[in-house]
Structures are given as structure tokens and as C-alpha cells.
Scaffold this active site. Sequence first.
Site, PDB file in Angstrom:
ATOM      1  CG  MET A  30      -1.815  -1.309   1.136  1.00  0.00           C
ATOM      2  SD  MET A  30      -3.387  -0.746   2.101  1.00  0.00           S
ATOM      3  CE  MET A  30      -2.670  -0.787   3.832  1.00  0.00           C
ATOM      4  CG  LEU A  33       7.327   1.322  -1.040  1.00  0.00           C
ATOM      5  CD1 LEU A  33       7.923   0.987  -2.605  1.00  0.00           C
ATOM      6  CD2 LEU A  33       6.174   0.175  -0.797  1.00  0.00           C
ATOM      7  CG  HIS A  34       8.565   0.604   5.998  1.00  0.00           C
ATOM      8  ND1 HIS A  34       8.823  -0.799   5.845  1.00  0.00           N
ATOM      9  CD2 HIS A  34       7.069   0.651   6.178  1.00  0.00           C
ATOM     10  CE1 HIS A  34       7.518  -1.640   6.373  1.00  0.00           C
ATOM     11  NE2 HIS A  34       6.713  -0.860   6.317  1.00  0.00           N
ATOM     12  CG  HIS A  37       7.010  -1.730   2.079  1.00  0.00           C
ATOM     13  ND1 HIS A  37       6.805  -0.559   2.743  1.00  0.00           N
ATOM     14  CD2 HIS A  37       5.885  -2.388   2.018  1.00  0.00           C
ATOM     15  CE1 HIS A  37       5.634  -0.463   3.309  1.00  0.00           C
ATOM     16  NE2 HIS A  37       4.984  -1.652   3.063  1.00  0.00           N
ATOM     17  CE  LYS A 150       3.017  -4.681  10.724  1.00  0.00           C
ATOM     18  NZ  LYS A 150       2.557  -3.463  10.013  1.00  0.00           N
ATOM     19  CG  ASP A 151       0.433  -7.202   7.760  1.00  0.00           C
ATOM     20  OD1 ASP A 151      -0.120  -6.220   8.362  1.00  0.00           O
ATOM     21  OD2 ASP A 151       1.629  -6.720   7.385  1.00  0.00           O
ATOM     22  CD  GLN A 154      -2.001  -8.890   4.278  1.00  0.00           C
ATOM     23  OE1 GLN A 154      -2.731  -8.136   4.442  1.00  0.00           O
ATOM     24  NE2 GLN A 154      -0.760  -8.530   4.043  1.00  0.00           N
ATOM     25  CB  SER A 186       3.951   0.033  10.586  1.00  0.00           C
ATOM     26  OG  SER A 186       2.643   0.261  10.150  1.00  0.00           O
TER      27      SER A 186
END
Length: 282
Positions: A30, A33-34, A37, A150-151, A154, A186
Amino acid sequence: MKIVNSSEEILSLSMGYKKLGQKIAFVPTMGFLHAGHISLIEEAKKYADIVVVSIFVNPLQFNNPEDLKTYPVDLEGDTEKCIQANVDILFLPSADTIYPQGIPNLLIQFPRLMDKLCGKTRPGHFEGVLVVVGKLFNLVQPDVAIFGKKDYQQFRIIHQFVEDLSFPIQVIGVDTIREEDGLAMSSRNVKMSDRERNAAELIPRTLKLGGKLIMEGEKNPNTLIEILSDVINSSTLLKIDYLEIVDPISFETKEDLQGDSLIAIAVFAGKVRLIDNIVVQN
Ligand code: AMP
């Protein structure tokens, strides 16, 4: 790096790569970006010739309109980061591109995996995630899809989705990348005030303590949840949304702490909802 906006173009590019026998790895995001990602992008490169990253803030998965409205955006910065990371294709669809007929009347559910943890406190969230992920899979035609642990919920649900619908896609999970003090990276972290950000450091500290106490022999999940909740509640800036210890595959509540345990937590720091987890192998 190619920037693609339309579904026709991404599909025809993907088909072209496939014809040439090139493998495609896909990293859906989404944006904003960090390093988390980027680690997914780096993992993607290990599996494929072509790396496709998408940035789409999917309105369908936001159960809180305020969260959607304030979701951070930096397309210019993200584009630069993708170029630096040697991404081949950056797919930037609009909501009209993804949902040309408006919001689809489609509901995909995994009741036993979705009625717990984030599924319980964010009703409709995973249903929205699966619609967009299914669509993106059909447009990008990846051989491999990379998701962050982390998710964790999901990741687990998408894994099941791919398995149950026989998508010819390998789903890979990547470990959580953290800030220096342990806070999971995040896109939402920038939404915290300095004081909230400092307090949020208690989240990874709590998970670590949970892992340590299990390894030291704590057997009772309720006792552990009480101890860990007290750590979070020691800050007036944090409010627990949920803190649960479950089986990492079924998400069923654990009767005791034998075998693998997922300690999963969601916490509000002010208005910002943060999630994190660890899997403890015991
Ligand atoms: P998002 O842009 O937040 O939807 O995340 C896109 C992908 O990046 C998802 O698969 C996330 O699980 C993953 N991700 C987000 N934060 C991290 C992190 N700190 N470490 C590893 N992966 C992450």
C-alpha cells in the site's frame, strides 16, 4: 523500471514475460515504502527474473474511514526507492482500474481464520484484502508472491486462499523488519506523536518477554496474557485492541503453551493501530 497504470498493460506485459519463460515475483503493497517492503523486494529477486511491485491503497480493506483518509502517501519517494531496489515493474493502479464496476459484490471468507485476532476487531478487513489480492494475482500472473509475516494472519489466510483455489503461485513469508528499538516497521508509524512512538517500544518488548517466559516454562496462557497486558497497560498512551496466544496454523486459542504458539497483539497508540507478533517454538 517500467511504471504501469492500466490493467490491460500489466496483464499483457506479464503474459509476454511468461511466453519468454521468465518467472515473475510479486510484492503487493500500500506504499509509503520502508525497509520492511524493501526486504520483500530483495526476497522476490531470489525467486524470479522479473519483480513486480504494486502500490494500491485498497479502500475495500479499511474498516475505518479515518484510517483510509489519513493513510500516508509518497508516490515520488516510493518510485525512487523501487528504482534503487531494481524493481522491474511498478504497478500503480487507481481505484477505478481495480474496481471498474465499483465495489464488487463478492465475499470471500475463511470463517475459522477470519473470526479471530484482526478479523474480529476489523470486520470486513480480510474479505477486502482477498478481493484485491485475487484481482492483483490475475492481473500480474505471478509465479511467486511475497508477503510479510508482520501481518501474520494476512499471510496465513492468503496462503490458504492460494491453496484452496489452486492458484499456481508460491506464497513466501518474510520475517518482520524492525526499528532499532524493536518496533516493527510500518507505514503507520509516522502517524504517531513522539510520545506515542516512544511508548510503542513496549510492544516488541512485551512480545519478547512472552517468548522468554514460554521458553522458561510458563504453561498457562491466561497467566501469560495477564503479565503481558500489564506491561502494555503500564503506559497510559497505549490501549490494547487484542492480545492473544493462539496456534499459528489454526488460530485456535491455546489450552496450554506446549508446541508452537503465536503471540499476536494489536495496540492503539493514540489513534494509530499497530500490530505485531512472534511465533514461539517450544
Ligand atoms: P503494507 O504496505 O503495509 O500493506 O505491506 C505490504 C507488505 O509488506 C505486506 O506483505 C506486509 O506484511 C509487508 N510488511 C509491512 N511491514 C513489514 C515489516 N516491518 N517487515 C516485513 N514485511 C513488512
